[in-house]
Design an enzyme around this catalytic site. Structure first.
Site, PDB file in Angstrom:
ATOM      1  N   HIS A 197      32.977 -23.459  15.024  1.00  0.00           N
ATOM      2  CA  HIS A 197      31.989 -25.060  15.133  1.00  0.00           C
ATOM      3  C   HIS A 197      31.418 -25.046  16.502  1.00  0.00           C
ATOM      4  O   HIS A 197      31.916 -24.433  17.509  1.00  0.00           O
ATOM      5  CB  HIS A 197      32.998 -26.217  15.127  1.00  0.00           C
ATOM      6  CG  HIS A 197      32.096 -27.343  14.879  1.00  0.00           C
ATOM      7  ND1 HIS A 197      31.667 -28.010  15.983  1.00  0.00           N
ATOM      8  CD2 HIS A 197      31.831 -28.092  13.737  1.00  0.00           C
ATOM      9  CE1 HIS A 197      30.970 -29.002  15.335  1.00  0.00           C
ATOM     10  NE2 HIS A 197      31.021 -29.113  13.974  1.00  0.00           N
ATOM     11  N   GLU A 209      24.821 -24.914  10.450  1.00  0.00           N
ATOM     12  CA  GLU A 209      24.720 -26.373  11.015  1.00  0.00           C
ATOM     13  C   GLU A 209      23.869 -25.991  12.431  1.00  0.00           C
ATOM     14  O   GLU A 209      24.017 -25.702  13.123  1.00  0.00           O
ATOM     15  CB  GLU A 209      26.130 -26.849  11.634  1.00  0.00           C
ATOM     16  CG  GLU A 209      27.066 -26.939  10.478  1.00  0.00           C
ATOM     17  CD  GLU A 209      28.211 -27.887  11.190  1.00  0.00           C
ATOM     18  OE1 GLU A 209      28.287 -28.993  10.644  1.00  0.00           O
ATOM     19  OE2 GLU A 209      29.004 -27.709  11.997  1.00  0.00           O
TER      20      GLU A 209
HETATM   21  P1  PGA Z   1      27.989 -34.968  11.731  1.00  0.00           P
HETATM   22  O1  PGA Z   1      28.628 -33.665  12.250  1.00  0.00           O
HETATM   23  O2  PGA Z   1      27.826 -34.998  10.122  1.00  0.00           O
HETATM   24  O3  PGA Z   1      28.292 -36.003  12.504  1.00  0.00           O
HETATM   25  O4  PGA Z   1      26.531 -34.726  12.164  1.00  0.00           O
HETATM   26  C1  PGA Z   1      28.653 -32.434  11.413  1.00  0.00           C
HETATM   27  C2  PGA Z   1      29.642 -31.455  12.131  1.00  0.00           C
HETATM   28  O5  PGA Z   1      29.661 -31.640  13.233  1.00  0.00           O
HETATM   29  O6  PGA Z   1      30.247 -30.649  11.595  1.00  0.00           O
END
Ligand code: PGA
Length: 247
Positions: free
Chosen positions: A96, A167
């Site tokens: 992550h 992401e």
């Molecule tokens: P968020 O976070 O939905 O609050 O933007 C997503 C993540 O960090 O996996």
């Protein structure tokens, strides 16, 4: 019909007791949601085992937010994947961006996390993503290739399914999501790369500001098999609406 995957990444936002309350109060409703989607809840390590007990027979999966790159040994404070498996995790997030930042986890170390997860028969959810600067300089393909290649090299030896979560770092927690055309292009490119280079089953998730304002657009993008959700997964009603949202 294939189910979408919805991963709730609670980060460090719910205490042990709040995590258990969420499960105990919403167990039946969560079970209902699993009829339409695969649901994975990722609490802090300390809540994994108790949540696994609380959600018994509900078909809800528990995931870890990270794991050690080591199997065992003198690594104070780290958590090994075998223990995570024994405590009830069937999924594990690797790499992550909040773990990668400040050089804390390199691309090779993320690949080692994936190896440890696969050794413990835990399905890895591998996060990749570009910064705002990289996005603006059109470097996303290069950055994502660098992040993915070491992982794919290791994972392909196991011949089991993996999950890749794209992401954009500039989208996490900001309320901003990339435009439809950009996401359409990136997910097409990712699915073509994985079809070419990864022999087993894979799924692609999008993560970053998935919420009730953005889900309508996000659910129309081809090649997205599910979502990794931070903030909007903390409240059950919001999470339920996002999972059930239909155009
Ligand atoms: P968020 O976070 O939905 O609050 O933007 C997503 C993540 O960090 O996996």
């Amino acid at each position: 019909m294939k189910k979408n995957i919805f991963v709730a990444n609670w980060k460090m936002n719910k205490t042990y007791s709040a995590s258990l309350d969420f499960c105990n109060i919403h167990k039946q409703a969560l079970h209902e949601l699993t009829k339409q989607a695969d649901i994975v809840l990722c609490p802090s390590f300390v809540a994994v085992s108790a949540m696994n007990q609380a959600l018994k027979n509900s078909h809800v999966h528990i995931g870890a937010q990270t794991c050690s790159i080591h199997q065992k040994g003198a690594y104070t404070g780290q958590v090994d994947t075998q223990s995570l498996k024994e405590a009830g995790c069937t999924y594990g997030i690797a790499g992550h961006s909040e773990q990668r930042r400040d050089g804390y986890l390199t691309n090779d170390q993320v690949a080692h996390q994936v190896q440890r997860l696969l050794d413990a028969s835990i399905t890895p959810i591998i996060c990749i993503g570009d910064t705002k600067e990289e996005f603006e300089q059109h470097q996303a393909h290069g950055i994502l290739t660098h992040q993915l290649n070491p992982v794919l090299r290791i994972a392909q030896e196991y011949r089991v399914p993996i999950i890749i979560a794209y992401e954009p770092i500039w989208s996490i927690g900001t309320g901003i999501v990339p435009k439809f055309d950009y996401l359409q292009e990136i997910f097409l490119w990712l699915s073509q790369k994985l079809s070419r280079e990864f022999p087993s089953k894979w799924d692609l998730l999008y993560g970053g500001s998935v919420n009730l304002d953005t889900i309508a657009m996000l659910k129309t993008i081809p090649h997205i098999d599910g979502f990794l959700i931070g903030d909007a997964s903390l409240d059950f009603q919001k999470f339920e609406k996002i999972v059930s949202w239909k155009s």
